[in-house]
Design a protein around this motif. Structure first.
Motif, PDB file in Angstrom:
ATOM      1  N   ASP A   1     117.670 -24.340  12.048  1.00 56.31           N
ATOM      2  CA  ASP A   1     118.234 -24.840  10.719  1.00 56.31           C
ATOM      3  C   ASP A   1     119.367 -25.513  10.916  1.00 56.31           C
ATOM      4  O   ASP A   1     120.022 -26.009   9.877  1.00 56.31           O
ATOM      5  CB  ASP A   1     118.189 -23.787   9.846  1.00 56.31           C
ATOM      6  CG  ASP A   1     119.486 -22.804  10.406  1.00 56.31           C
ATOM      7  OD1 ASP A   1     120.002 -23.086  11.492  1.00 56.31           O
ATOM      8  OD2 ASP A   1     119.801 -21.813   9.556  1.00 56.31           O
ATOM      9  N   LYS A   2     119.820 -25.904  11.973  1.00 60.70           N
ATOM     10  CA  LYS A   2     121.179 -26.802  12.409  1.00 60.70           C
ATOM     11  C   LYS A   2     120.586 -28.299  12.310  1.00 60.70           C
ATOM     12  O   LYS A   2     121.597 -29.352  12.191  1.00 60.70           O
ATOM     13  CB  LYS A   2     121.876 -26.319  13.469  1.00 60.70           C
ATOM     14  CG  LYS A   2     122.637 -25.065  13.110  1.00 60.70           C
ATOM     15  CD  LYS A   2     123.233 -24.438  14.513  1.00 60.70           C
ATOM     16  CE  LYS A   2     124.053 -22.937  14.431  1.00 60.70           C
ATOM     17  NZ  LYS A   2     124.978 -22.526  15.301  1.00 60.70           N
ATOM     18  N   ILE A   3     119.527 -28.580  12.871  1.00 58.85           N
ATOM     19  CA  ILE A   3     119.146 -30.135  13.056  1.00 58.85           C
ATOM     20  C   ILE A   3     118.027 -30.620  12.152  1.00 58.85           C
ATOM     21  O   ILE A   3     117.428 -29.827  11.469  1.00 58.85           O
ATOM     22  CB  ILE A   3     118.405 -29.952  14.543  1.00 58.85           C
ATOM     23  CG1 ILE A   3     119.044 -29.543  15.712  1.00 58.85           C
ATOM     24  CG2 ILE A   3     117.770 -31.434  14.787  1.00 58.85           C
ATOM     25  CD1 ILE A   3     118.352 -29.372  16.955  1.00 58.85           C
TER      26      ILE A   3
ATOM     27  N   ILE B   1     119.088 -39.643  17.305  1.00 60.27           N
ATOM     28  CA  ILE B   1     119.726 -38.491  17.667  1.00 60.27           C
ATOM     29  C   ILE B   1     118.849 -37.826  18.646  1.00 60.27           C
ATOM     30  O   ILE B   1     117.610 -37.904  18.634  1.00 60.27           O
ATOM     31  CB  ILE B   1     119.565 -37.627  16.546  1.00 60.27           C
ATOM     32  CG1 ILE B   1     120.470 -37.909  15.047  1.00 60.27           C
ATOM     33  CG2 ILE B   1     120.315 -36.082  16.798  1.00 60.27           C
ATOM     34  CD1 ILE B   1     120.502 -37.177  14.101  1.00 60.27           C
ATOM     35  N   GLN B   2     119.440 -37.210  19.726  1.00 55.64           N
ATOM     36  CA  GLN B   2     118.881 -36.412  20.562  1.00 55.64           C
ATOM     37  C   GLN B   2     119.438 -34.908  20.676  1.00 55.64           C
ATOM     38  O   GLN B   2     120.529 -34.968  20.929  1.00 55.64           O
ATOM     39  CB  GLN B   2     118.836 -37.134  22.095  1.00 55.64           C
ATOM     40  CG  GLN B   2     118.084 -36.327  23.048  1.00 55.64           C
ATOM     41  CD  GLN B   2     117.923 -36.995  24.251  1.00 55.64           C
ATOM     42  OE1 GLN B   2     118.714 -37.928  24.700  1.00 55.64           O
ATOM     43  NE2 GLN B   2     117.053 -36.615  25.195  1.00 55.64           N
ATOM     44  N   ALA B   3     118.465 -33.932  20.792  1.00 56.90           N
ATOM     45  CA  ALA B   3     119.144 -32.495  20.888  1.00 56.90           C
ATOM     46  C   ALA B   3     119.603 -32.340  22.270  1.00 56.90           C
ATOM     47  O   ALA B   3     119.045 -33.082  23.280  1.00 56.90           O
ATOM     48  CB  ALA B   3     117.996 -31.478  20.558  1.00 56.90           C
ATOM     49  N   LEU B   4     120.670 -31.719  22.526  1.00 59.42           N
ATOM     50  CA  LEU B   4     121.162 -31.237  23.899  1.00 59.42           C
ATOM     51  C   LEU B   4     120.723 -30.528  24.572  1.00 59.42           C
ATOM     52  O   LEU B   4     120.859 -30.197  25.631  1.00 59.42           O
ATOM     53  CB  LEU B   4     122.681 -30.957  23.649  1.00 59.42           C
ATOM     54  CG  LEU B   4     123.632 -32.521  23.040  1.00 59.42           C
ATOM     55  CD1 LEU B   4     125.007 -31.882  22.898  1.00 59.42           C
ATOM     56  CD2 LEU B   4     123.736 -33.573  23.872  1.00 59.42           C
ATOM     57  N   ASN B   5     119.811 -29.354  23.871  1.00 58.33           N
ATOM     58  CA  ASN B   5     119.151 -28.469  24.677  1.00 58.33           C
ATOM     59  C   ASN B   5     117.782 -28.409  24.434  1.00 58.33           C
ATOM     60  O   ASN B   5     117.008 -28.841  23.418  1.00 58.33           O
ATOM     61  CB  ASN B   5     119.978 -27.089  24.045  1.00 58.33           C
ATOM     62  CG  ASN B   5     121.395 -27.259  24.369  1.00 58.33           C
ATOM     63  OD1 ASN B   5     122.157 -27.401  25.302  1.00 58.33           O
ATOM     64  ND2 ASN B   5     121.982 -26.598  23.207  1.00 58.33           N
TER      65      ASN B   5
ATOM     66  N   ALA C   1     125.461 -29.015  15.771  1.00 59.78           N
ATOM     67  CA  ALA C   1     124.182 -28.852  15.821  1.00 59.78           C
ATOM     68  C   ALA C   1     123.437 -29.034  17.126  1.00 59.78           C
ATOM     69  O   ALA C   1     122.331 -28.952  17.572  1.00 59.78           O
ATOM     70  CB  ALA C   1     123.521 -30.140  14.851  1.00 59.78           C
ATOM     71  N   GLN C   2     124.549 -29.094  17.842  1.00 66.11           N
ATOM     72  CA  GLN C   2     124.095 -29.455  19.551  1.00 66.11           C
ATOM     73  C   GLN C   2     123.523 -30.756  19.641  1.00 66.11           C
ATOM     74  O   GLN C   2     122.257 -30.782  19.997  1.00 66.11           O
ATOM     75  CB  GLN C   2     123.625 -28.108  19.913  1.00 66.11           C
ATOM     76  CG  GLN C   2     124.652 -27.006  20.460  1.00 66.11           C
ATOM     77  CD  GLN C   2     125.665 -27.459  21.269  1.00 66.11           C
ATOM     78  OE1 GLN C   2     125.414 -27.721  22.483  1.00 66.11           O
ATOM     79  NE2 GLN C   2     126.813 -27.546  21.009  1.00 66.11           N
ATOM     80  N   THR C   3     123.919 -31.757  19.122  1.00 69.10           N
ATOM     81  CA  THR C   3     123.209 -33.012  19.123  1.00 69.10           C
ATOM     82  C   THR C   3     123.914 -34.170  19.587  1.00 69.10           C
ATOM     83  O   THR C   3     125.053 -34.040  19.438  1.00 69.10           O
ATOM     84  CB  THR C   3     122.318 -33.607  17.808  1.00 69.10           C
ATOM     85  OG1 THR C   3     123.243 -33.550  16.759  1.00 69.10           O
ATOM     86  CG2 THR C   3     121.184 -32.267  17.294  1.00 69.10           C
ATOM     87  N   ARG C   4     123.363 -35.060  19.928  1.00 71.50           N
ATOM     88  CA  ARG C   4     123.941 -36.466  20.263  1.00 71.50           C
ATOM     89  C   ARG C   4     123.558 -37.467  19.548  1.00 71.50           C
ATOM     90  O   ARG C   4     122.488 -37.738  19.755  1.00 71.50           O
ATOM     91  CB  ARG C   4     123.823 -36.606  21.631  1.00 71.50           C
ATOM     92  CG  ARG C   4     124.799 -38.014  22.319  1.00 71.50           C
ATOM     93  CD  ARG C   4     125.084 -38.096  23.787  1.00 71.50           C
ATOM     94  NE  ARG C   4     125.675 -36.872  24.147  1.00 71.50           N
ATOM     95  CZ  ARG C   4     125.515 -36.274  25.494  1.00 71.50           C
ATOM     96  NH1 ARG C   4     124.700 -36.969  26.408  1.00 71.50           N
ATOM     97  NH2 ARG C   4     126.209 -35.334  25.689  1.00 71.50           N
ATOM     98  N   GLY C   5     124.454 -38.361  18.927  1.00 75.28           N
ATOM     99  CA  GLY C   5     124.095 -39.476  17.985  1.00 75.28           C
ATOM    100  C   GLY C   5     124.313 -40.832  18.498  1.00 75.28           C
ATOM    101  O   GLY C   5     125.581 -40.881  19.165  1.00 75.28           O
TER     102      GLY C   5
END
Length: 756
Positions: free
Chosen positions: A682-684, A502-506, A488-492
């Motif tokens: 649709d990944k997040i 959660i924060q999106a990386l991009n 998902a390109q996220t950090r948790g």
């Protein structure tokens, strides 16, 4: 039998039962008193148990020392005098001086000091009652004096009764001050009963001191025997605290879930010291193996719904039979009555060492909580291994056994690299069959079980993401993990087993609030504030990753209250999360328990107070009481609002908050949604949520009701307002993996309407 001897068993049994009931009822009672002062952390109970075990060791040492140097008559007089002196500690309460002291810097030392000065005296003297009264009975002329250990079973019956009565009867019916007063009356009754028991013991024998000839008949103690007593007491004690942390991390730090493992722990003593134990060692071995395999199955299938429902009973059953295994071995090594007090002394020492290991050593020695699974592995040392192999068995059998160990370990590792449910189930079945095939081979079995348990004690903390781990930190308040989800390109941020931010990386999603706070999920209440002129001040109890700071408006300032210094460090570090740095909202972080620190703020300061304090999935109960909300109201502006995040998998908290709102004359609306994927990616996903918004005036929150998302409570639920001295956890306990119970009552169409 002389008439006076007929009174011995009922009088001594009742006195020991009452003494044990007092000891074990004060443990959850006082721990509940201090829980609000320490942020509701599960570690509060582990620290409290360490204190109680240390006092128990002191009490047993006091009993052993006075047995060696005093006659029965002198010992009884001393004990009754000390019981009477400790009346000065009653009723048990916490003084204002302690509540005003800073506890966050050194919480364990602070908690120990508070418990020592508040109830250390009574608990210490009570702890000596069990071995003393058994010694008095052993020195009497009663026909059962040669085997006084049955009285230890009676003592543990009192412990068990008190523990089971606390969450079912005492906690729902009595406030904490009422509990303290009833306990004080029971303590005074104990003094009277101890006096009667002392009188009977004086009448029942002529010699007041155990003479040297009696002692000489006892076999000499060896270092191996004493070490065995310590080890067989150490493992169950550590296991009890480990399984308590395991189950309370995600549910709630409340007496109900503290008491279940402790009650099972006490029950094992009742069974193994009974005149006719109900379980043979063979039966215990069989059940231990069954529940060990079931526990491994739940660990290897963490995402399966039925498995997650079964975690609590499976692990409690495994703990029970593990403790039974050790305590049965311990009972088999018990000495004659002349060495009774030294036996209890070493047994208590093992219990204290277990508490020290879990409360003081493990949190700093292990970055993840492997102490529970480590003790489960050590229990296997004391299983029975009736090998069928002869001395001339072939070398090939040894090779096959080692190969089987390798297969079991491989099957355990396999689910760590694949989350396909069918694959995890197949791997678990292969591992269990392998364990069954080597169940009669001690070291192969022990090796396989140890490796599998240690794999999952570490792996479970990172199984919610499948990317890189940046940091794992552990302290008094639990385990925090920062980890990337590469898909998902996220950090948790994971606290315990629960995702807390959660924060999106991009870009363009990097500063978009996710998890519980996505704009289309729960943030309608910020629309109410957008209509309020600046300056605005928002108080947030619980920092998390600082996501709320991204609801920015000119003149809006955030005060984040956070008790865990490690969470503060993680949220402020831009290498992990950048909400606080990049969202542009002015903010202040106030370290300490949110409820206690917000009390120090000026009255009528906040436009909104946000309640979002978690410890894993456990919401600290003390922030959801009537007294807590009364504090929030004083700090709130006349047209301000309170927002409470009640999202939880196990506790149905709506009746509690509804009851408090009615009691304080507040108006409340709620929103629940199932969560969804964000638009354009649709990944997040953002999480299922349950939120309540409260205000003094209905006009303040009416705009929320004008949408399709927010609703009034229908009044069908019975409100259950909690106070600092009263909370009934049983009435709100539930198991829910996806949906809040209120949504279960809606039709499918209604549920879809209410989800964004």
């Amino acid at each position: 039998m002389p008439p006076i001897l007929r009174l011995y068993v009922p009088v001594f049994s009742f006195t020991l039962l009452l003494s044990a009931a007092l000891l074990f009822s004060i443990q959850p009672m006082f721990s509940k008193m201090i829980l609000p002062l320490l942020g509701g952390s599960p570690q509060v109970w582990n620290t409290a148990m360490l204190f109680f075990q240390a006092m128990l060791l002191g009490g047993y040492a006091y009993a052993h020392g006075t047995t060696r140097f005093l006659s029965v008559r002198a010992q009884a007089v001393l004990h009754i005098v000390l019981l009477a002196v400790c009346l000065v500690f009653l009723p048990i309460t916490i003084t204002q001086a302690w509540t005003s002291m800073r506890a966050a810097a050194y919480p364990i030392i602070w908690q120990f000091g508070l418990m020592m000065v508040t109830l250390g005296g009574p608990f210490f003297v009570l702890s000596g009652s069990a071995p003393m009264l058994q010694r008095w009975f052993a020195a009497s002329g009663h026909k059962d004096a040669r085997n006084p250990y049955f009285l230890y079973a009676a003592s543990n019956m009192g412990s068990m009764a008190a523990l089971l009565a606390y969450p079912v009867i005492i906690e729902p019916l009595l406030t904490l001050p009422e509990q303290s007063r009833v306990w004080s009356m029971g303590y005074m009754l104990l003094i009277a009963m101890t006096g009667i028991a002392a009188f009977l013991s004086w009448r029942g024998h002529e010699s007041a001191r155990i003479n040297a000839s009696q002692t000489a008949l006892s076999p000499p103690l060896t270092a191996q025997t004493c070490l065995s007593w310590i080890a067989l007491a150490f493992i169950p004690s550590s296991l009890m605290l480990g399984v308590t942390t395991y189950i309370t991390t995600d549910i709630a730090s409340v007496p109900l879930l503290w008491i279940l493992p402790l009650a099972l722990y006490v029950a094992t003593f009742i069974f193994v010291f009974a005149s006719k134990p109900p379980f043979t060692l063979k039966i215990i071995n069989i059940f231990h193996f069954i529940f060990l395999c079931l526990a491994l199955f739940t660990m290897m299938n963490p995402v399966n719904f039925l498995v997650r429902v079964a975690i609590l009973p499976v692990h409690l059953a495994l703990f029970f039979f593990s403790a039974m295994l050790c305590h049965t071995r311990l009972a088999m090594l018990r000495p004659p009555p002349q060495q009774l007090t030294v036996f209890y002394l070493f047994m208590s020492l093992g219990g204290v060492l277990g508490g020290i290991f879990n409360a003081l050593i493990a949190p700093y020695l292990f970055i993840v909580p492997v102490e529970y699974t480590l003790m489960l592995a050590l229990v296997c040392l004391f299983r029975s291994y009736p090998s069928k192999k002869s001395k001339n068995s072939k070398r090939s059998d040894e090779v096959v056994s080692k190969l089987m160990v390798a297969i079991i370990i491989g099957a355990a590792i396999a689910p760590c690299v694949s989350f396909i449910p069918a694959f995890s189930i197949l791997s678990a079945v292969v591992a269990i069959i392998g364990l069954l095939l080597i169940a009669d081979q001690k070291w192969h079995f022990l090796t396989a079980v140890s490796v599998v348990l240690l794999i999952y004690s570490g792996f479970k903390w990172k199984s919610y993401f499948d990317g890189n781990i940046h940091v794992v930190e552990r302290n008094f308040f639990g385990i925090k993990t920062v980890q990337d989800n590469t898909y998902a390109q996220t950090r948790g941020l994971i606290h315990g087993n629960t995702l807390h931010g959660i924060q999106a990386l991009n870009d363009p999603y990097k500063l978009l609030p996710l998890s519980y706070y996505h704009p289309s999920s729960s943030a309608d209440y910020f629309g109410l504030l957008d209509k309020t002129p600046a300056p605005q001040r928002i108080g947030v109890i619980g920092l998390g990753t600082g996501t709320l700071a991204c609801y920015r408006k000119e003149g809006r300032h955030y005060d984040f209250y956070e008790i865990d210094p490690q969470v503060i460090e993680i949220a402020k570090n831009p290498e992990y999360f950048t909400f606080l740095k990049d969202c542009g909202s002015p903010y202040t972080i106030i370290e300490g328990d949110g409820r206690l620190k917000i009390k120090e703020a000026p009255d009528a300061l906040y436009d909104m107070i946000f309640l979002d304090a978690f410890s894993s999935d456990n919401i600290p109960i003390h922030i959801l009481t009537k007294e807590a909300f009364a504090i929030y109201l004083r700090k709130l502006k006349p047209n301000g609002i309170i927002v409470a995040n009640l999202s939880n998998r196990y506790l149905y908290l709506d009746p509690v908050v509804e009851g408090i709102a009615r009691n304080l004359g507040l108006h409340a609306v709620y929103r629940k949604s199932l969560g969804d994927k964000i638009k354009g990616n649709d990944k997040i996903e953002y999480a299922p949520i349950s939120f309540v918004v409260m205000a003094r005036d209905m006009k303040t929150i009416q705009p929320l009701l004008d949408t399709a998302n927010w609703q009034l409570y229908d009044g069908k639920e019975k409100p259950k307002a909690w106070t600092d001295t009263y909370a009934d956890i049983l009435s709100i306990f539930m198991v829910d993996m996806k949906l809040h119970p209120t949504d279960r009552k809606l039709s499918k169409q209604q549920a879809e309407t209410n989800s964004p």
